[in-house]
Write a protein that holds these residues in place. Structure first.
Motif, short mmCIF file in Angstrom:
data_model
loop_
_atom_site.label_atom_id
_atom_site.label_comp_id
_atom_site.label_asym_id
_atom_site.label_seq_id
_atom_site.Cartn_x
_atom_site.Cartn_y
_atom_site.Cartn_z
N ARG A 211 0.83 -1.21 0.00
CA ARG A 211 0.00 0.00 0.00
C ARG A 211 0.85 1.25 0.00
NH1 ARG A 211 -3.97 -2.58 4.38
NH2 ARG A 211 -5.22 -3.81 2.95
N PHE A 212 1.92 1.26 0.78
CA PHE A 212 2.80 2.42 0.82
C PHE A 212 3.45 2.65 -0.55
CE2 PHE A 212 7.11 4.08 1.28
CZ PHE A 212 6.81 5.33 1.82
N LEU A 213 3.93 1.58 -1.18
CA LEU A 213 4.55 1.73 -2.50
C LEU A 213 3.54 2.21 -3.54
CD1 LEU A 213 6.96 -1.31 -2.79
CD2 LEU A 213 7.56 1.10 -2.64
N THR A 214 2.32 1.72 -3.45
CA THR A 214 1.28 2.17 -4.39
C THR A 214 1.00 3.66 -4.21
OG1 THR A 214 0.31 -0.03 -4.37
CG2 THR A 214 -1.07 1.77 -5.16
N ALA A 215 0.85 4.10 -2.97
CA ALA A 215 0.61 5.53 -2.72
C ALA A 215 1.81 6.37 -3.16
CB ALA A 215 0.33 5.76 -1.23
N PHE A 216 3.00 5.87 -2.90
CA PHE A 216 4.21 6.58 -3.30
C PHE A 216 4.28 6.73 -4.82
CE2 PHE A 216 8.66 6.32 -4.70
CZ PHE A 216 9.17 7.47 -4.12
N LEU A 217 3.98 5.65 -5.52
CA LEU A 217 4.06 5.69 -6.98
C LEU A 217 2.91 6.49 -7.60
CD1 LEU A 217 5.30 2.09 -7.70
CD2 LEU A 217 6.57 4.22 -7.99
N LEU A 218 1.78 6.58 -6.92
CA LEU A 218 0.70 7.43 -7.42
C LEU A 218 1.04 8.91 -7.28
CD1 LEU A 218 -2.49 5.56 -6.17
CD2 LEU A 218 -1.73 5.87 -8.54
N LEU A 219 1.78 9.25 -6.24
CA LEU A 219 2.16 10.65 -6.02
C LEU A 219 3.49 11.03 -6.66
CD1 LEU A 219 1.08 10.98 -2.30
CD2 LEU A 219 -0.12 11.82 -4.32
N LEU A 220 4.23 10.06 -7.13
CA LEU A 220 5.55 10.34 -7.71
C LEU A 220 5.51 11.25 -8.94
CD1 LEU A 220 8.56 9.75 -7.43
CD2 LEU A 220 8.23 7.75 -8.89
N PRO A 221 4.53 11.14 -9.84
CA PRO A 221 4.52 12.06 -10.98
C PRO A 221 4.43 13.53 -10.57
CG PRO A 221 3.08 10.23 -11.43
CD PRO A 221 3.53 10.10 -10.00
N LEU A 222 3.77 13.81 -9.45
CA LEU A 222 3.70 15.19 -8.97
C LEU A 222 5.08 15.71 -8.57
CD1 LEU A 222 0.47 14.89 -6.82
CD2 LEU A 222 0.68 15.76 -9.16
N ALA A 223 5.90 14.83 -8.03
CA ALA A 223 7.25 15.23 -7.65
C ALA A 223 8.17 15.31 -8.86
CB ALA A 223 7.82 14.26 -6.62
N LEU A 224 7.96 14.42 -9.82
CA LEU A 224 8.81 14.41 -11.01
C LEU A 224 8.48 15.54 -11.98
CD1 LEU A 224 9.02 10.60 -11.83
CD2 LEU A 224 10.78 12.04 -10.81
N TRP A 225 7.28 16.08 -11.91
CA TRP A 225 6.86 17.12 -12.85
C TRP A 225 7.81 18.32 -12.79
CZ3 TRP A 225 3.27 16.91 -16.56
CH2 TRP A 225 2.89 18.10 -17.16
N GLN A 226 8.12 18.79 -11.59
CA GLN A 226 9.01 19.95 -11.44
C GLN A 226 10.45 19.57 -11.80
OE1 GLN A 226 8.07 22.97 -10.83
NE2 GLN A 226 10.11 23.87 -10.80
N ALA A 227 10.87 18.38 -11.42
CA ALA A 227 12.25 17.97 -11.68
C ALA A 227 12.50 17.78 -13.18
CB ALA A 227 12.57 16.69 -10.94
N LEU A 228 11.50 17.31 -13.91
CA LEU A 228 11.64 17.10 -15.35
C LEU A 228 11.11 18.27 -16.16
CD1 LEU A 228 10.67 13.34 -15.48
CD2 LEU A 228 12.95 14.32 -15.63
N GLY A 229 10.80 19.37 -15.51
CA GLY A 229 10.30 20.55 -16.20
C GLY A 229 11.34 21.19 -17.10
#
Length: 82
Positions: free
Chosen positions: A43-61
């Motif tokens: 469950r933790f990994l699923t939640a982490f991976l669901l929220l990961l694109p929000l963190a990667l959006w700025q880094a890959l901007g």
């Protein structure tokens, strides 16, 4: 090349310690993990991976577009989930 008896005894003692530690690691590896922990981790990994694109959006901007988030997410989830 011959090894004197003192060095041979040290090598033998080191190999004995290595074998003992390997056996201890195998006991740890073969011990069952409680179902509660595996479900919590999943469950933790699923939640982490669901929220990961929000963190990667700025880094890959800085890239040419934000489509790099999708392969990065797939790559990371492949190695986390197996």
């Amino acid at each position: 090349a011959e090894i004197d008896t003192m060095k041979a005894a040290r090598v033998d003692a080191s190999i004995s310690v290595l074998v003992d530690l390997t056996g201890a690691n195998e006991r740890i590896f073969k011990s069952p993990i409680p179902l509660l922990y595996t479900r919590l981790l999943s469950r933790f990994l699923t939640a982490f991976l669901l929220l990961l694109p929000l963190a990667l959006w700025q880094a890959l901007g800085e890239s040419w577009n934000h489509w790099a988030v999708i392969p990065a997410e797939l790559f990371i989830s492949f190695f986390l989930f197996g």
